[in-house]
Scaffold this motif. Structure first.
Motif, PDB file in Angstrom:
ATOM      1  N   ASP A 151     -60.587 -89.074 -16.677  1.00  0.00           N
ATOM      2  CA  ASP A 151     -60.103 -88.756 -15.390  1.00  0.00           C
ATOM      3  C   ASP A 151     -59.055 -87.524 -15.635  1.00  0.00           C
ATOM      4  OD1 ASP A 151     -59.383 -89.085 -12.687  1.00  0.00           O
ATOM      5  OD2 ASP A 151     -58.057 -90.614 -13.072  1.00  0.00           O
ATOM      6  N   LEU A 152     -59.398 -86.410 -15.034  1.00  0.00           N
ATOM      7  CA  LEU A 152     -58.635 -85.197 -15.165  1.00  0.00           C
ATOM      8  C   LEU A 152     -57.710 -85.250 -13.940  1.00  0.00           C
ATOM      9  CD1 LEU A 152     -60.837 -82.666 -16.933  1.00  0.00           C
ATOM     10  CD2 LEU A 152     -59.014 -83.834 -18.175  1.00  0.00           C
ATOM     11  N   VAL A 153     -56.488 -84.885 -13.852  1.00  0.00           N
ATOM     12  CA  VAL A 153     -55.698 -84.700 -12.627  1.00  0.00           C
ATOM     13  C   VAL A 153     -54.840 -83.877 -12.922  1.00  0.00           C
ATOM     14  CG1 VAL A 153     -54.070 -85.870 -11.176  1.00  0.00           C
ATOM     15  CG2 VAL A 153     -55.604 -87.345 -12.244  1.00  0.00           C
ATOM     16  N   LEU A 154     -55.006 -82.712 -12.111  1.00  0.00           N
ATOM     17  CA  LEU A 154     -54.153 -81.426 -12.268  1.00  0.00           C
ATOM     18  C   LEU A 154     -52.996 -81.530 -11.078  1.00  0.00           C
ATOM     19  CD1 LEU A 154     -53.343 -78.608 -13.298  1.00  0.00           C
ATOM     20  CD2 LEU A 154     -55.179 -77.846 -11.506  1.00  0.00           C
ATOM     21  N   TYR A 155     -51.709 -81.203 -11.433  1.00  0.00           N
ATOM     22  CA  TYR A 155     -50.563 -81.426 -10.705  1.00  0.00           C
ATOM     23  C   TYR A 155     -50.512 -79.967 -10.228  1.00  0.00           C
ATOM     24  CZ  TYR A 155     -50.057 -85.965 -11.568  1.00  0.00           C
ATOM     25  OH  TYR A 155     -50.251 -87.630 -11.742  1.00  0.00           O
ATOM     26  N   HIS A 156     -50.623 -79.660  -8.695  1.00  0.00           N
ATOM     27  CA  HIS A 156     -50.585 -78.130  -8.490  1.00  0.00           C
ATOM     28  C   HIS A 156     -49.897 -77.939  -7.264  1.00  0.00           C
ATOM     29  CE1 HIS A 156     -53.038 -74.699  -7.223  1.00  0.00           C
ATOM     30  NE2 HIS A 156     -53.183 -74.959  -6.326  1.00  0.00           N
TER      31      HIS A 156
ATOM     32  N   GLY B 187     -40.786 -85.442  -6.660  1.00  0.00           N
ATOM     33  CA  GLY B 187     -40.311 -86.906  -6.380  1.00  0.00           C
ATOM     34  C   GLY B 187     -40.360 -87.394  -7.801  1.00  0.00           C
ATOM     35  N   GLU B 188     -39.970 -88.841  -7.873  1.00  0.00           N
ATOM     36  CA  GLU B 188     -39.890 -89.438  -8.957  1.00  0.00           C
ATOM     37  C   GLU B 188     -41.204 -89.781  -9.674  1.00  0.00           C
ATOM     38  OE1 GLU B 188     -37.134 -90.253 -10.453  1.00  0.00           O
ATOM     39  OE2 GLU B 188     -35.723 -89.783  -8.511  1.00  0.00           O
ATOM     40  N   GLU B 189     -42.183 -89.901  -9.123  1.00  0.00           N
ATOM     41  CA  GLU B 189     -43.576 -89.937  -9.735  1.00  0.00           C
ATOM     42  C   GLU B 189     -43.642 -88.805 -10.626  1.00  0.00           C
ATOM     43  OE1 GLU B 189     -48.292 -90.634  -8.834  1.00  0.00           O
ATOM     44  OE2 GLU B 189     -46.955 -90.790  -7.213  1.00  0.00           O
ATOM     45  N   PHE B 190     -43.672 -87.577 -10.359  1.00  0.00           N
ATOM     46  CA  PHE B 190     -43.923 -86.400 -10.796  1.00  0.00           C
ATOM     47  C   PHE B 190     -42.893 -86.227 -12.036  1.00  0.00           C
ATOM     48  CE2 PHE B 190     -43.683 -81.582 -11.676  1.00  0.00           C
ATOM     49  CZ  PHE B 190     -44.845 -81.544 -12.287  1.00  0.00           C
ATOM     50  N   THR B 191     -41.679 -86.608 -12.024  1.00  0.00           N
ATOM     51  CA  THR B 191     -40.913 -86.604 -12.869  1.00  0.00           C
ATOM     52  C   THR B 191     -41.387 -87.458 -14.197  1.00  0.00           C
ATOM     53  OG1 THR B 191     -38.963 -86.322 -11.581  1.00  0.00           O
ATOM     54  CG2 THR B 191     -38.211 -87.024 -13.547  1.00  0.00           C
ATOM     55  N   ARG B 192     -41.990 -88.562 -13.718  1.00  0.00           N
ATOM     56  CA  ARG B 192     -42.514 -89.173 -15.040  1.00  0.00           C
ATOM     57  C   ARG B 192     -43.684 -88.385 -15.888  1.00  0.00           C
ATOM     58  NH1 ARG B 192     -41.266 -93.481 -11.401  1.00  0.00           N
ATOM     59  NH2 ARG B 192     -43.352 -93.478 -10.598  1.00  0.00           N
ATOM     60  N   ILE B 193     -44.330 -87.704 -15.086  1.00  0.00           N
ATOM     61  CA  ILE B 193     -45.545 -86.802 -15.526  1.00  0.00           C
ATOM     62  C   ILE B 193     -44.916 -85.701 -16.454  1.00  0.00           C
ATOM     63  CG2 ILE B 193     -47.309 -85.479 -15.190  1.00  0.00           C
ATOM     64  CD1 ILE B 193     -47.915 -88.442 -14.453  1.00  0.00           C
ATOM     65  N   ASN B 194     -43.896 -84.870 -15.767  1.00  0.00           N
ATOM     66  CA  ASN B 194     -43.220 -83.725 -16.566  1.00  0.00           C
ATOM     67  C   ASN B 194     -41.682 -83.609 -16.267  1.00  0.00           C
ATOM     68  OD1 ASN B 194     -42.350 -81.524 -17.662  1.00  0.00           O
ATOM     69  ND2 ASN B 194     -43.759 -80.151 -16.530  1.00  0.00           N
ATOM     70  N   PRO B 195     -41.003 -84.363 -17.227  1.00  0.00           N
ATOM     71  CA  PRO B 195     -39.587 -84.590 -17.002  1.00  0.00           C
ATOM     72  C   PRO B 195     -38.971 -83.186 -16.638  1.00  0.00           C
ATOM     73  CG  PRO B 195     -40.199 -85.792 -18.997  1.00  0.00           C
ATOM     74  CD  PRO B 195     -41.501 -84.934 -18.309  1.00  0.00           C
ATOM     75  N   LEU B 196     -39.432 -82.187 -17.151  1.00  0.00           N
ATOM     76  CA  LEU B 196     -38.948 -80.696 -16.659  1.00  0.00           C
ATOM     77  C   LEU B 196     -39.307 -80.313 -15.006  1.00  0.00           C
ATOM     78  CD1 LEU B 196     -39.978 -78.532 -19.642  1.00  0.00           C
ATOM     79  CD2 LEU B 196     -37.715 -79.538 -19.283  1.00  0.00           C
TER      80      LEU B 196
ATOM     81  N   LYS C  33     -41.699 -79.051 -13.608  1.00  0.00           N
ATOM     82  CA  LYS C  33     -42.400 -77.676 -13.405  1.00  0.00           C
ATOM     83  C   LYS C  33     -43.947 -77.928 -13.461  1.00  0.00           C
ATOM     84  CE  LYS C  33     -38.441 -75.107 -15.212  1.00  0.00           C
ATOM     85  NZ  LYS C  33     -38.172 -74.386 -14.028  1.00  0.00           N
ATOM     86  N   LEU C  34     -44.641 -76.900 -12.882  1.00  0.00           N
ATOM     87  CA  LEU C  34     -45.837 -76.832 -13.009  1.00  0.00           C
ATOM     88  C   LEU C  34     -46.336 -75.806 -14.035  1.00  0.00           C
ATOM     89  CD1 LEU C  34     -46.729 -77.173  -9.024  1.00  0.00           C
ATOM     90  CD2 LEU C  34     -47.048 -78.941 -11.052  1.00  0.00           C
ATOM     91  N   PRO C  35     -47.629 -75.910 -14.796  1.00  0.00           N
ATOM     92  CA  PRO C  35     -48.718 -77.183 -14.202  1.00  0.00           C
ATOM     93  C   PRO C  35     -48.146 -78.369 -15.075  1.00  0.00           C
ATOM     94  CG  PRO C  35     -49.439 -75.602 -15.780  1.00  0.00           C
ATOM     95  CD  PRO C  35     -48.154 -75.048 -15.513  1.00  0.00           C
ATOM     96  N   ALA C  36     -48.831 -79.483 -14.650  1.00  0.00           N
ATOM     97  CA  ALA C  36     -48.938 -80.646 -15.579  1.00  0.00           C
ATOM     98  C   ALA C  36     -50.411 -81.031 -15.522  1.00  0.00           C
ATOM     99  CB  ALA C  36     -47.941 -81.620 -15.154  1.00  0.00           C
ATOM    100  N   LEU C  37     -50.908 -81.698 -16.270  1.00  0.00           N
ATOM    101  CA  LEU C  37     -52.287 -82.361 -16.366  1.00  0.00           C
ATOM    102  C   LEU C  37     -52.465 -83.604 -17.233  1.00  0.00           C
ATOM    103  CD1 LEU C  37     -55.649 -81.206 -15.983  1.00  0.00           C
ATOM    104  CD2 LEU C  37     -55.339 -81.714 -18.535  1.00  0.00           C
TER     105      LEU C  37
ATOM    106  N   ALA D 254     -50.257 -86.838 -20.895  1.00  0.00           N
ATOM    107  CA  ALA D 254     -49.957 -85.819 -19.944  1.00  0.00           C
ATOM    108  C   ALA D 254     -49.721 -84.637 -21.127  1.00  0.00           C
ATOM    109  CB  ALA D 254     -48.712 -86.284 -19.219  1.00  0.00           C
ATOM    110  N   ILE D 255     -49.999 -83.502 -20.225  1.00  0.00           N
ATOM    111  CA  ILE D 255     -49.684 -82.205 -21.134  1.00  0.00           C
ATOM    112  C   ILE D 255     -49.332 -81.162 -19.971  1.00  0.00           C
ATOM    113  CG2 ILE D 255     -52.300 -81.599 -20.929  1.00  0.00           C
ATOM    114  CD1 ILE D 255     -51.963 -80.181 -23.736  1.00  0.00           C
ATOM    115  N   SER D 256     -48.333 -80.237 -20.354  1.00  0.00           N
ATOM    116  CA  SER D 256     -47.904 -79.323 -19.563  1.00  0.00           C
ATOM    117  C   SER D 256     -48.175 -77.884 -20.569  1.00  0.00           C
ATOM    118  CB  SER D 256     -46.561 -79.284 -19.256  1.00  0.00           C
ATOM    119  OG  SER D 256     -45.580 -79.570 -20.338  1.00  0.00           O
TER     120      SER D 256
END
Length: 206
Positions: free
Chosen positions: A3-8, A42-51, A53-57, A63-65
């Motif tokens: 399940d690939l999710v791209l934050y964009h 938002g707080e949810e994205f902070t858990r994905i990438n504490p920085l 910033k985009l991108p994050a996958l 998670a990887i950025s």
């Protein structure tokens, strides 16, 4: 398939990753990040990438950025793909050179030019820095023209690769801030050629 999710968000470096996903034909889910929120996304994205910033996958929650690292991850995990140049190909070194040049070599001059001609409030812009950055950007464009594209349509291996994704994104930033008009004709034609690809059109649509 994982399940690939791209934050964009449009025009950010996540365009690079989305472009690679489209070129590779990989299924993915797009999560749009709202930078008007505090913290950004938002707080949810902070858990994905504490920085924040985009991108994050995320790949099954892992998670990887860093845009080019994500592209290398996708190639390594979900290849083979024509956008990779393999170690046994003649242009392997050239491919790596331009894959990393698009971020490592181009980022500082392009970012300074972006900041001091467009992003910062006018009273915070430094004309001397903008002048220096414009001079450095001209050298980068000349390098792409004379070394990258001499008698070539693409940067490596005679085909479109991840190296082109890396470099063309930075050319997009120059175009957005109207600093691309003085680019060599060869580089302009290269940008036009790359942005006619269907995968690019999908990746940059919104």
């Amino acid at each position: 398939m994982s399940d690939l999710v791209l934050y964009h968000a449009p025009r950010t470096r996540s365009v690079r990753v989305r472009w690679a996903l489209e070129e590779m034909g990989l299924p993915y889910r797009l999560e749009r990040v709202d930078f008007t929120k505090r913290p950004p996304g938002g707080e949810e994205f902070t858990r994905i990438n504490p920085l924040q910033k985009l991108p994050a996958l995320t790949d099954d929650g892992v998670a990887i950025s860093e845009s080019n690292a994500i592209i290398q991850y996708l190639i390594g995990r979900y290849g083979p793909t024509d956008i990779e140049v393999k170690p046994d190909e003649a242009d392997y070194g050239r491919y790596l050179q331009f894959l990393h040049f698009g971020e490592g070599g181009m980022t500082m001059p392009v970012s300074l030019l972006l900041a001091h001609t467009f992003l910062l409030p006018e009273d915070q812009r430094n004309p001397a820095l903008a002048k220096w950055a414009r001079h450095e950007v001209a050298k980068l464009l000349k390098y792409i023209d004379e070394y990258g594209l001499m008698d070539r349509d693409w940067l490596a291996a005679g085909r479109f690769t991840a190296a082109d994704i890396s470099v063309v994104y930075m050319l997009l930033l120059l175009k957005l801030i109207k600093e691309f008009d003085t680019a060599p004709d060869t580089v302009k034609a290269y940008f036009a050629r790359a942005t006619e690809r269907e995968a690019w059109k999908k990746a940059s649509a919104d």
